[in-house]
Design an enzyme around this catalytic site. Structure first.
Site, PDB file in Angstrom:
ATOM      1  N   GLU A 175       0.822  -1.231   0.000  1.00  0.00           N
ATOM      2  CA  GLU A 175       0.000   0.000   0.000  1.00  0.00           C
ATOM      3  C   GLU A 175       0.848   1.270   0.000  1.00  0.00           C
ATOM      4  OE1 GLU A 175      -3.047  -0.210   3.058  1.00  0.00           O
ATOM      5  OE2 GLU A 175      -4.127  -1.756   1.941  1.00  0.00           O
ATOM      6  N   GLU A 294      -5.590  -8.223  -0.610  1.00  0.00           N
ATOM      7  CA  GLU A 294      -6.294  -7.934   0.656  1.00  0.00           C
ATOM      8  C   GLU A 294      -7.751  -7.657   0.318  1.00  0.00           C
ATOM      9  OE1 GLU A 294      -4.756  -5.199   3.595  1.00  0.00           O
ATOM     10  OE2 GLU A 294      -2.686  -5.649   2.994  1.00  0.00           O
TER      11      GLU A 294
HETATM   12  O1  AHR Z   1      -5.216  -5.957   6.873  1.00  0.00           O
HETATM   13  C1  AHR Z   1      -5.112  -4.836   7.686  1.00  0.00           C
HETATM   14  C2  AHR Z   1      -4.390  -3.682   7.017  1.00  0.00           C
HETATM   15  O2  AHR Z   1      -5.164  -3.190   5.973  1.00  0.00           O
HETATM   16  C3  AHR Z   1      -3.076  -4.016   6.353  1.00  0.00           C
HETATM   17  O3  AHR Z   1      -2.006  -3.973   7.239  1.00  0.00           O
HETATM   18  C4  AHR Z   1      -2.943  -2.927   5.340  1.00  0.00           C
HETATM   19  O4  AHR Z   1      -2.195  -3.338   4.214  1.00  0.00           O
HETATM   20  C5  AHR Z   1      -4.357  -2.535   5.003  1.00  0.00           C
HETATM   21  O5  AHR Z   1      -4.559  -1.181   5.082  1.00  0.00           O
END
Ligand code: AHR
Length: 501
Positions: A175, A294
């Site tokens: 990210e 994610e």
């Molecule tokens: O999964 C929780 C968080 O969400 C992770 O650390 C991050 O990559 C995202 O913002």
């Protein structure tokens, strides 16, 4: 009034593509109780000789997860991998700025590799492109993948791991578009760094694959331009571009919440378009595939997390307790990704244990949250080829635009001579009739029709009541002359498998 009808149109020769099983991946971050008290708890009666919780490994194995991303997440942007290897009594306690906690480093890279083997999964490793860069990425790869004869490969052997870990999949940071990220970068800065890191890593081990960071969500103000700029810099050095997305039902608009699959579908299509536009501009030969590394529902724990005391070790953090409507959306999100199986090769349910997770633990046991079930069913039965699935069904108005009342996808498995229909009836009030013409599958019969439903959208599974929301093999799908019919109750998820008998 007539019952709502959904007609699925498929043809076994019209295929989206073969499913890459890594679409059923997950994620373990050094965050909250994911690692400590989740997968690793030496003092637990459930721990094996390495301190890994056997009850958790058993539940992970049932999910059939081919790949697990590690060690973050936001955590990775401050990660010093060297602190996580070697004798445990020499490992330092370090500050984790991402989650404002102290990391003990008692569980690290080598332990994760061992845990992955026991959980029957592969590792998707992330390198720190926040506070570190090419040098640290090169060194962790040397430590992990070189057999012997160099400083870091010999260090691994000295630490007790004689054979290389042979990690094939590497995320180039996490990210990096997010202002919350340590070492946050502009798209150009990140694109250049990803290119040079990817190039250096592939010089060390040409067999690896790399994933560049896309946007942290569709809502990011830089979305679109970020992907384009990043890929223009690192197209040649990367194989995948990532997408991240979490949804929440903060306004208690359940119909709108379930319609998030429309937004997700749009997000995926737009990222594919950008990947293809860059390929065209580059006169490129390869497609950039997607790694949706994610995805989940995340919002229940937001308020309580504001009260966490800083600089403690593995506090209860991001411990969303999921309800039935979350399970419906998780099913819908998986269906949406499968409908893009030609381009989404990797996806990671974020996360796996205790932290926004399908599996929860306490000192006295482990249990399955509601979202465990759609993941388990689709991961185990959704293997094979995705067929183009045209859905003829009414739509409803939602905050995300017009949403079909049914999310659905059909997967054919030629080897097993089976066809599986995954479907979510998002109508909160009325049942629906499902019809599918399956005359191409001669000699097939209904093998099972599993239903996940509950009268209360807010019903949860807890340690005290772990079996409140569970699937039942009590659906009524029937095949008559090659025509499949089923009645789908309001707010329900279905898995219908037909098999050659
Ligand atoms: O999964 C929780 C968080 O969400 C992770 O650390 C991050 O990559 C995202 O913002």
């Amino acid at each position: 009034m007539d019952m709502k009808k959904a007609n699925l149109h498929i043809n076994k020769h019209f295929q989206i593509g073969e499913i890459d099983n890594r679409i059923y991946g997950s994620f373990i971050e050094h965050l909250g109780r994911a690692v400590y008290e989740g997968i690793y708890q030496p003092e637990s009666p459930f721990a094996d000789e390495q301190g890994f919780r056997q009850d958790v490994i058993d539940l992970v194995k049932q999910l059939n997860v081919p790949v697990v991303r590690y060690p973050g997440g936001n955590f990775v942007s401050g990660y010093r991998w060297e602190n996580s290897v070697g004798p445990k009594d020499k490992r330092p306690e370090t500050v984790d700025l991402a989650w404002q906690v102290i990391e003990s480093n008692q569980f690290g890279l080598n332990e994760f590799i061992d845990w992955s083997k026991k959980a029957k999964t592969e590792t998707m490793m992330a390198v720190n492109l926040g506070t570190r860069g090419i040098e640290a990425a090169k060194n962790i790869l040397e430590y992990s993948n070189l057999k012997s004869g160099s400083y870091y490969s010999n260090l691994r052997r000295q630490h007790g791991w004689e054979e290389p870990h042979d990690i094939k999949l590497w995320c180039l940071g996490n990210e990096m578009d997010g202002p919350w990220q340590e070492g946050h970068k502009t798209a150009y800065e990140y694109g250049r760094l990803a290119a040079e890191t990817g190039r250096t890593m592939k010089m060390m081990d040409p067999t690896i694959e790399t994933v560049a960071c896309g946007s942290s969500s569709l809502q990011m103000p830089t979305f679109g331009g970020w992907e384009d700029t990043v890929l223009m810099e690192c197209y040649d050095q990367v194989d995948y571009l990532s997408l991240h997305q979490y949804y929440g039902n903060r306004d208690n608009d359940s119909a709108g919440f379930l319609a998030n699959t429309v937004a997700m579908d749009q997000f995926i299509s737009q990222v594919i378009s950008i990947c293809d536009a860059v390929k065209a501009k580059k006169r490129g030969k390869k497609d950039i595939h997607l790694s949706f590394d994610e995805w989940n529902v995340w919002y229940h724990s937001n308020e309580q997390d504001k009260d966490i005391e800083r600089w403690t070790q593995h506090p209860h953090q991001l411990e969303d307790v999921y309800n039935f409507e979350d399970a419906l959306l998780v099913a819908g999100m998986m269906i949406t990704m499968l409908r893009h199986a030609d381009r989404i090769k990797i996806a990671c349910l974020a996360q796996l244990v205790n932290v926004i997770a399908p599996i929860m633990t306490s000192d006295t046991g482990a249990w399955k949250q509601t979202i465990y079930y759609p993941f388990e069913l689709i991961s185990n039965l959704g293997r094979g080829t995705v067929l183009q699935t045209e859905i003829d069904v009414p739509f409803y108005e939602s905050v995300h635009g017009d949403a079909p009342y049914l999310d659905s996808v059909v997967v054919m498995n030629e080897e097993q001579e089976s066809v599986t229909i995954f479907a979510v009836n998002k109508d909160l009030k009325e049942q629906m009739e499902l019809a599918v013409d399956l005359r191409q599958f001669e000699g097939y019969q209904v093998d099972k029709h599993v239903v996940l439903t509950h009268p209360d959208l807010k019903a949860e599974n807890t340690e005290a009541q772990p079996n409140n929301v569970v699937p039942k093999a009590n659906g009524n799908a029937a095949l008559d002359g090659g025509h499949l019919h089923a009645i789908l109750p309001n707010q329900s998820f279905h898995v219908i498998t037909i098999k050659k008998k």
